[in-house]
Design a protein around this motif. Sequence first.
Motif, PDB file in Angstrom:
ATOM      1  N   PHE A   1     114.762  -2.384 -40.905  1.00 39.55           N
ATOM      2  CA  PHE A   1     114.370  -2.523 -41.982  1.00 39.55           C
ATOM      3  C   PHE A   1     115.192  -1.936 -43.205  1.00 39.55           C
ATOM      4  CE2 PHE A   1     110.563  -2.926 -39.473  1.00 39.55           C
ATOM      5  CZ  PHE A   1     109.461  -3.831 -40.401  1.00 39.55           C
TER       6      PHE A   1
ATOM      7  N   GLN B   1     113.485  -7.284 -43.657  1.00 40.73           N
ATOM      8  CA  GLN B   1     112.972  -7.046 -42.191  1.00 40.73           C
ATOM      9  C   GLN B   1     113.893  -8.007 -41.357  1.00 40.73           C
ATOM     10  OE1 GLN B   1     108.981  -7.492 -41.610  1.00 40.73           O
ATOM     11  NE2 GLN B   1     108.840  -6.964 -39.473  1.00 40.73           N
TER      12      GLN B   1
ATOM     13  N   ILE C   1     111.908  -5.525 -49.713  1.00 39.84           N
ATOM     14  CA  ILE C   1     111.821  -5.160 -48.447  1.00 39.84           C
ATOM     15  C   ILE C   1     112.443  -6.347 -47.559  1.00 39.84           C
ATOM     16  CG2 ILE C   1     110.616  -4.709 -46.367  1.00 39.84           C
ATOM     17  CD1 ILE C   1     108.299  -3.614 -48.188  1.00 39.84           C
TER      18      ILE C   1
ATOM     19  N   ASN D   1     108.926  -8.802 -45.411  1.00 37.83           N
ATOM     20  CA  ASN D   1     110.078  -9.223 -46.225  1.00 37.83           C
ATOM     21  C   ASN D   1     109.746  -9.689 -47.451  1.00 37.83           C
ATOM     22  OD1 ASN D   1     112.676  -9.590 -44.581  1.00 37.83           O
ATOM     23  ND2 ASN D   1     111.516 -10.742 -43.260  1.00 37.83           N
TER      24      ASN D   1
END
Length: 134
Positions: free
Chosen positions: A50, A45, A43, A6
């Motif tokens: 994802f 997660q 990103i 993340n």
Amino acid sequence: MPADFNGTWDMVSNDNLDGYMIALDINFATRKVASMLKPQKVIKQDGDSFTFQTISSVLKYECVFKIGEEFEEVTKGMDNRKCRSVVNWDNDKLVCVQKGEKKDRGWTHWIQGDELHLELACEGQVCKQVFKRM
């Protein structure tokens, strides 16, 4: 427990992007523009789900996947090919295999300290990128 990807990550280095893009049959002008970009990765997660966003001044690419589940990917902004992709854990690394027109294609992401490492591979060419967490 798998690594926590993340965050927002800014590119700090980019080795052999040109060689990788030649392996993808990307034209000279596009390769030159791409070599000047410093994309950011965002990103998200959630367990084994994802969302990867790659954002630059000329492109926004998003890839959504779940570990172990094959999905159709269009490599928009790179070579615009369709491929069947699957991402799996290899210890704390995310490893993607992309099946399509090009051989030995895929990528690996891992975290080392406060850096996100990415290796992009295609037909013997490997591009190595490093990002810093913001």
